[in-house]
Structures are given as structure tokens and as C-alpha cells.
Motif scaffolding. Structure first.
Motif, PDB file in Angstrom:
ATOM      1  N   GLU A  64     -10.564  -7.248  -1.714  1.00 26.64           N
ATOM      2  CA  GLU A  64      -8.864  -6.850  -1.821  1.00 26.64           C
ATOM      3  C   GLU A  64      -9.001  -6.406  -2.965  1.00 26.64           C
ATOM      4  O   GLU A  64      -9.501  -6.356  -4.115  1.00 26.64           O
ATOM      5  N   GLY A  66      -5.227  -6.232  -3.265  1.00 24.71           N
ATOM      6  CA  GLY A  66      -4.260  -6.402  -3.800  1.00 24.71           C
ATOM      7  C   GLY A  66      -2.635  -6.166  -3.580  1.00 24.71           C
ATOM      8  O   GLY A  66      -2.284  -5.520  -2.581  1.00 24.71           O
ATOM      9  N   THR A  67      -1.931  -5.959  -4.899  1.00 24.03           N
ATOM     10  CA  THR A  67      -0.570  -4.307  -5.102  1.00 24.03           C
ATOM     11  C   THR A  67      -1.219  -3.478  -4.544  1.00 24.03           C
ATOM     12  O   THR A  67       0.288  -2.657  -3.521  1.00 24.03           O
ATOM     13  N   LYS A  68      -2.152  -2.704  -4.870  1.00 28.38           N
ATOM     14  CA  LYS A  68      -2.852  -1.514  -4.697  1.00 28.38           C
ATOM     15  C   LYS A  68      -2.535  -1.347  -3.514  1.00 28.38           C
ATOM     16  O   LYS A  68      -2.654   0.046  -2.402  1.00 28.38           O
ATOM     17  N   GLU A  69      -3.380  -2.179  -2.883  1.00 24.73           N
ATOM     18  CA  GLU A  69      -3.657  -2.429  -0.824  1.00 24.73           C
ATOM     19  C   GLU A  69      -2.225  -2.371  -0.396  1.00 24.73           C
ATOM     20  O   GLU A  69      -2.189  -1.404   0.951  1.00 24.73           O
ATOM     21  N   VAL A  70      -1.665  -2.624  -0.610  1.00 23.51           N
ATOM     22  CA  VAL A  70       0.140  -3.408   0.003  1.00 23.51           C
ATOM     23  C   VAL A  70       0.625  -1.583  -0.759  1.00 23.51           C
ATOM     24  O   VAL A  70       1.125  -1.510   0.918  1.00 23.51           O
ATOM     25  N   LEU A  71       0.578  -1.408  -1.235  1.00 23.31           N
ATOM     26  CA  LEU A  71       0.896  -0.576  -1.434  1.00 23.31           C
ATOM     27  C   LEU A  71       0.536   1.324  -0.871  1.00 23.31           C
ATOM     28  O   LEU A  71       0.932   2.083  -0.177  1.00 23.31           O
ATOM     29  N   HIS A  74       1.340   1.129   2.675  1.00 22.73           N
ATOM     30  CA  HIS A  74       3.154   1.517   2.881  1.00 22.73           C
ATOM     31  C   HIS A  74       3.194   3.354   3.119  1.00 22.73           C
ATOM     32  O   HIS A  74       3.532   4.068   3.209  1.00 22.73           O
TER      33      HIS A  74
END
Length: 412
Positions: A64, A66-71, A74
Motif C-alpha cells: 500500500e 498510505g496517504t498517496k493512495e488516498v489522495l 480522491h
């Protein structure tokens, strides 16, 4: 040909297998290095660089971001749902292609999101409308071809299938006919991926029982010689089909895959995103019921060792274009390790050479050379002398010193 070429040839020679082939565990460092190739692309959030396949590949992998994946998800939602699916407006970007829209729907399901509500209904309706338009283009007598490709046609059926959205039997029937008469799928070098994607679509339909009337028509062993790409590996481990004995075939395929990974043969971001699920024993068909709570290892950026300060040597590449008049033939000097795209850029800077590309999910795609655009059923093929078609695109292939590269306009 190299190890990747050997893998392509070997897997293509396997034919239809008697059972599902189990892909082996691969060294964690090799898998991690593949994932690290995707991280820089996840920082490119402009619409022309967004690639839903990256998100799907990571979600189906053992890693994964992390935050990169979420952004990244989005940004995909903003561009695909809010901008690209808004009412027609000259101030908005071009709407996504059928294939891009299908990959976006796979990305949503990879995050365990079913399409729904007003925006979701528009997504489904637009993709079904694309398929109906392509079905009409193919025609009742099956003499026509889709405006896009059978690859995108298959991918769209798969995307709707994993969201449990049924398409009409007549739409699936067009793909079934094309598979049974496989000359309809031979769209240049893309035919292998096309057959593999068609296989994944049919596998999903069979498991989901969305088109039960078509089950009896599905040809046995139609997969043929398709086991040559990450997509084909997904099919290989997903769809049991009758044929040769499994043991030796799978052993050879596993050995070739491991050798290719160790040699760093996989560099293209799209191929990596399709391969990562395979290395985690997953395929796009698993998006029917994704496990979004499965533990994944956090990806860390690759560490770049300090440069020893050596001066890069130049190499010389002979670039030929016989498909124009007068024919182009010049030797181009570029630093060692340059891509074929670097060679083309240098040739254009020197004058007497022109080329144009279009952005695609797998990288820049050559569309015009010396002012001559590829027409309908034509494409610019990359040839290594004397007559070896390149398996990589202009951004991924790196010529060697003294090599001759030909740009050839061919009809498929």
C-alpha cells in the motif's frame, strides 16, 4: 529478444491449460521494487497523467502507498466524476474514453465501492452507451470493427460485471463471436492482451451468472496462445481450461517469470500495475468480491545511491523511416541509457525529422511521423533491424549502441 521476450514466447506456447496455474511466491524485494516504480506516478495528479490502473494494481497487490493512495483515488474521483462526467462544456477537459471509464470503475470496486446514486448511474449509463454504440459499429453481420478496440470492449464488460451490472446478451455476443473468429481480434501487437482481457470478462460473467443464456455458447479452449503478458498471467491463474498437462507448463512459466523479474524486464507502469495483482495471487476477477481489509505492507520510496560522477558515454542509433518519401535515414547520437523517445526528440531537434504522439495509459503512443498520420487500421510499428517488432513503447525501450531502429507504417 531478452528474458522478457523469452517469457512472452514461452507463455504464448503453452496453449490452453488443464487447470488453474499457481503463480509462486516471489522475493519481497523484487515485488517491492516494482511497487516503487509506481510511487513517482502517484505524485502526478494532473488529468493527463492520472491512471486508474495504478490504483487498481496497488489495491490488488500486497503493498500500500498510505496517504498517496488516498489522495490518488480522491483525484481520480474529482476528474472522472465531477469534470469528465459533467454536462458538455468547452471549459471542461475531454471526457474519458471507454477504456479509461472502465478502469475507473475497477478502481472504485478495488476500494469496495459499488457505483450508485446519481453519479454512479451516470457512470454505468455512459459505459453501457459506449458498448451499444460499438455494437452498432460492429454490425449485425460482424463485418465492422469497434471505434476503440475489442480490448476496451472487453474491459468495459468486465468493469460492469464486477459491479454486478448486466449488459445485454447481444453486446456480449459480439465479443463472443470475435473470440470464436479470432481474426477479428488481431489488432496488431495488441491481440494478446485483447484475448486475455476477453477471457477475464467471460470468467467474470460465468462466476457472476449475469448472462446465463450465453454460458452454453462459450467455446472451450478459445484462449489459445495468449499467455504472454501480465494480463495473460491473470487469466492463466484465474480460468481453468482443458489442454496440455499443467505441471511442466506451469513450472516453465514460473521460471521464465522469475528470470524476467530478476533482470528488471518490467519497467512500464501499466504492465507493472497489471503484474502486481498476479504476484499477490489476485486478478481483476477478484474485484467481484474484493478483500479491502487484507493487510498490506507500506511502500517506501526507493533509495538512490550517490552517483560516482562518471561521464556518460554517447551511443549511436541509426533511425530509418522508409514509409515516407523521401525516406528518412540518419544516425542519431544520444547519451547511453536514453530511451527511444529521447532518440526521436534529438532527431527532431536536429531538423528534417518530425513526429507526434498521443498520451495513453501505457505511455506516449506514436501517431505521426514526418507529417504522415496513421490512418484507420494503421499504426506506426517500432522495428529493431533486421525485422524484429519491439515489445516496448518509445518511452520504455532503450536502444543499444550501433542499433538500427525503423519506424514502419503498417496495416492491421
Amino acid at each position: 529478444m531478452g528474458h522478457l521476450g523469452a517469457l512472452l514466447f514461452l507463455l504464448a506456447a503453452l496453449g490452453a491449460l488443464a487447470d488453474i496455474c499457481n503463480i509462486p511466491e516471489v522475493d519481497h524485494n523484487l515485488v517491492q521494487s516494482l511497487g516503487q516504480h509506481l510511487l513517482p506516478w502517484m505524485d502526478q495528479l494532473s488529468v493527463e497523467h492520472l491512471n486508474p490502473s495504478i490504483y487498481v494494481g496497488l489495491r490488488l497487490s500486497s503493498m500500500e502507498a498510505g496517504t498517496k493512495e488516498v489522495l490518488y483515488l480522491h483525484s481520480l474521483k474529482l476528474d472522472y466524476q465531477q469534470s469528465l462526467l459533467s454536462d458538455d462544456n468547452s471549459d471542461l477537459p475531454t471526457k474519458p474514453s471507454m477504456g479509461q471509464l472502465a478502469l475507473y470503475m475497477l478502481a472504485l470496486k478495488a476500494n469496495c465501492e459499488f457505483v450508485g446514486g446519481h453519479k454512479g448511474d451516470r457512470l454505468v449509463s455512459q459505459l453501457k452507451r459506449f458498448l451499444e454504440d460499438e455494437k452498432r459499429t460492429i454490425g449485425h453481420n460482424h463485418k465492422g470493427y469497434p471505434h476503440s478496440s475489442y480490448y476496451q470492449y472487453s474491459l468495459s464488460i468486465l468493469a460492469l460485471c464486477v459491479h454486478q451490472k448486466r449488459v445485454h446478451d447481444s453486446v456480449v455476443g459480439k465479443l463472443l463471436y470475435a473470440v470464436e473468429h479470432d481474426h477479428h481480434l488481431l489488432q496488431g501487437h495488441l491481440s494478446v492482451d485483447t484475448e486475455a482481457m476477453a477471457g477475464l470478462a467471460f470468467t467474470c460473467l460465468e462466476r457472476s451468472n449475469l448472462n446465463p443464456n450465453l454460458k452454453a455458447q462459450t467455446p472451450e479452449g478459445y484462449f489459445g496462445n495468449v499467455y504472454s503478458t501480465p494480463l495473460a498471467l491473470q487469466l492463466l491463474m484465474t480460468s481453468p481450461v482443458p489442454g496440455v498437462e499443467l505441471g511442466t507448463a506451469c513450472f516453465n512459466a514460473r521460471a521464465a517469470l522469475l528470470t524476467s523479474l530478476q533482470d528488471g524486464a518490467f519497467q512500464n507502469v501499466l504492465m507493472i500495475s497489471q503484474l502486481l495483482p498476479v504476484l499477490n495471487h489476485k486478478s481483476y476477477v477478484d474485484l467481484i468480491s474484493p478483500d479491502c481489509l487484507a493487510p498490506r505492507v507500506m511502500l517506501e520510496p526507493a533509495t538512490v545511491p550517490p552517483s560516482p560522477g562518471q561521464v556518460s558515454e554517447d551511443i549511436y542509433v541509426l533511425l530509418k523511416v522508409p514509409s515516407v518519401w523521401p525516406p528518412y535515414r540518419h544516425t542519431i547520437s544520444v547519451p547511453a541509457g536514453s530511451s527511444l523517445e529521447d532518440v526521436l526528440k534529438k532527431a527532431q531537434e536536429l531538423g528534417e525529422f518530425m513526429y507526434e504522439t498521443e498520451a495513453s495509459l501505457s505511455g506516449p503512443y506514436l501517431t505521426s511521423v514526418m507529417g504522415k498520420k496513421a490512418g484507420e487500421r494503421e499504426f506506426w510499428q517500432l522495428i529493431q533491424a533486421p525485422d524484429i517488432p519491439l515489445q516496448q513503447g518509445i518511452a520504455d525501450y532503450r536502444p543499444q549502441n550501433g542499433e538500427t531502429i525503423e519506424l514502419r507504417l503498417v496495416v492491421w
